[in-house]
Design an enzyme around this catalytic site. Structure first.
Site, PDB file in Angstrom:
ATOM      1  N   LYS A   1      -7.044 -17.583 -27.016  1.00 52.71           N
ATOM      2  CA  LYS A   1      -5.845 -18.402 -26.853  1.00 52.71           C
ATOM      3  C   LYS A   1      -5.742 -19.316 -25.753  1.00 52.71           C
ATOM      4  O   LYS A   1      -5.675 -18.866 -24.484  1.00 52.71           O
ATOM      5  CB  LYS A   1      -4.430 -17.741 -26.988  1.00 52.71           C
ATOM      6  CG  LYS A   1      -4.106 -17.300 -28.457  1.00 52.71           C
ATOM      7  CD  LYS A   1      -2.491 -17.006 -28.546  1.00 52.71           C
ATOM      8  CE  LYS A   1      -2.468 -16.742 -29.822  1.00 52.71           C
ATOM      9  NZ  LYS A   1      -0.951 -16.009 -29.978  1.00 52.71           N
TER      10      LYS A   1
ATOM     11  N   ARG B   1      11.145 -16.921 -37.674  1.00 51.13           N
ATOM     12  CA  ARG B   1      12.084 -18.155 -37.886  1.00 51.13           C
ATOM     13  C   ARG B   1      11.921 -18.649 -39.613  1.00 51.13           C
ATOM     14  O   ARG B   1      12.851 -19.157 -39.778  1.00 51.13           O
ATOM     15  CB  ARG B   1      11.524 -18.902 -36.947  1.00 51.13           C
ATOM     16  CG  ARG B   1      11.573 -19.217 -35.373  1.00 51.13           C
ATOM     17  CD  ARG B   1      10.400 -19.856 -34.851  1.00 51.13           C
ATOM     18  NE  ARG B   1       9.142 -19.323 -34.784  1.00 51.13           N
ATOM     19  CZ  ARG B   1       8.108 -19.606 -34.287  1.00 51.13           C
ATOM     20  NH1 ARG B   1       8.326 -20.567 -33.307  1.00 51.13           N
ATOM     21  NH2 ARG B   1       6.905 -19.099 -34.021  1.00 51.13           N
TER      22      ARG B   1
ATOM     23  N   HIS C   1      12.925 -17.716 -27.473  1.00 53.76           N
ATOM     24  CA  HIS C   1      12.374 -16.366 -27.038  1.00 53.76           C
ATOM     25  C   HIS C   1      13.542 -15.605 -26.396  1.00 53.76           C
ATOM     26  O   HIS C   1      13.681 -14.325 -26.375  1.00 53.76           O
ATOM     27  CB  HIS C   1      11.417 -16.644 -26.118  1.00 53.76           C
ATOM     28  CG  HIS C   1       9.829 -17.011 -26.709  1.00 53.76           C
ATOM     29  ND1 HIS C   1       9.466 -18.049 -26.136  1.00 53.76           N
ATOM     30  CD2 HIS C   1       9.311 -16.670 -27.613  1.00 53.76           C
ATOM     31  CE1 HIS C   1       8.188 -18.392 -26.786  1.00 53.76           C
ATOM     32  NE2 HIS C   1       8.204 -17.404 -27.735  1.00 53.76           N
TER      33      HIS C   1
ATOM     34  N   SER D   1       6.862 -22.775 -28.638  1.00 55.05           N
ATOM     35  CA  SER D   1       6.436 -23.300 -27.514  1.00 55.05           C
ATOM     36  C   SER D   1       5.656 -24.529 -27.780  1.00 55.05           C
ATOM     37  O   SER D   1       5.658 -25.536 -26.888  1.00 55.05           O
ATOM     38  CB  SER D   1       5.303 -22.276 -26.908  1.00 55.05           C
ATOM     39  OG  SER D   1       6.133 -20.941 -26.522  1.00 55.05           O
TER      40      SER D   1
END
Ligand code: ADP
Length: 163
Positions: free
Chosen positions: A40, A92, A16, A130
């Site tokens: 979330k 990614r 990030h 994460s």
């Protein structure tokens, strides 16, 4: 132009941070939108996540044109309210692309004046998320080089308690 980089950042990773650094050089201003989504489940609360992002900015020389904004709701509404003409997202792998394409297309329909711009992850961060950080920290693995040094202790403390 001002841009925003929305995300959950639970917690911020070096991947990030690399996107923040690169985007901050491309735009006059960059707002990091810390999006709070009640659906979330996060390990860190919004205030903890905001503090970790702010402390991590020191690792990239504390760029003066970057600030953290906590937000809820639609990203395009947040972008408009904060005068951001572009939404930055990181990619990614192809698996990211499918999800990001869907989001970006929806955002294009909702806010045709706001462009989504994708930055490709650096190879050394292409596996980094994460979730990976949390998994490693939970089992007392080494997260040095995965998250900014400023937040290593906070991540380890929180995750070792959750075991
Ligand atoms: P979200 O829940 O919005 O996907 P994340 O915090 O997981 O929030 O990610 C925010 C953005 O950063 C996403 O566009 C994601 O693809 C990108 N990102 C996450 N990890 C990396 C990384 N290692 N390198 C580059 N971009 C990344």
């Amino acid at each position: 132009m001002k841009a925003c980089y929305p995300g959950t950042f639970d917690p911020i990773t070096n991947g990030h941070l690399d996107i923040i650094q690169r985007a901050s050089k491309m735009f006059d201003e960059l707002d990091v939108f810390l999006m709070v989504n009640p659906r979330k489940l996060c390990v860190f609360n919004a205030e903890e996540r905001r503090q970790m992002i702010e402390d991590s900015l020191a690792s990239i020389g504390s760029p003066q044109n970057v600030k953290v904004v906590i937000g809820t709701g639609l990203t395009v509404d947040m972008a408009r309210a904060n005068d951001c003409g572009a939404i930055i997202r990181g990619i990614r792998a192809v698996s990211d692309y499918e999800y990001e394409l869907q989001q970006a297309t929806a955002n294009m329909m909702l806010g045709h004046d706001i462009e989504t711009i994708f930055l490709i992850a650096k190879p050394q961060y292409s596996f980094l998320s994460s979730s990976v950080v949390k998994e490693i920290a939970m089992y007392h693995g080494d997260i040095l080089n995965l998250v900014p040094v400023q937040i290593i202790d906070r991540v380890n403390d929180k995750l070792s308690k959750d075991e």
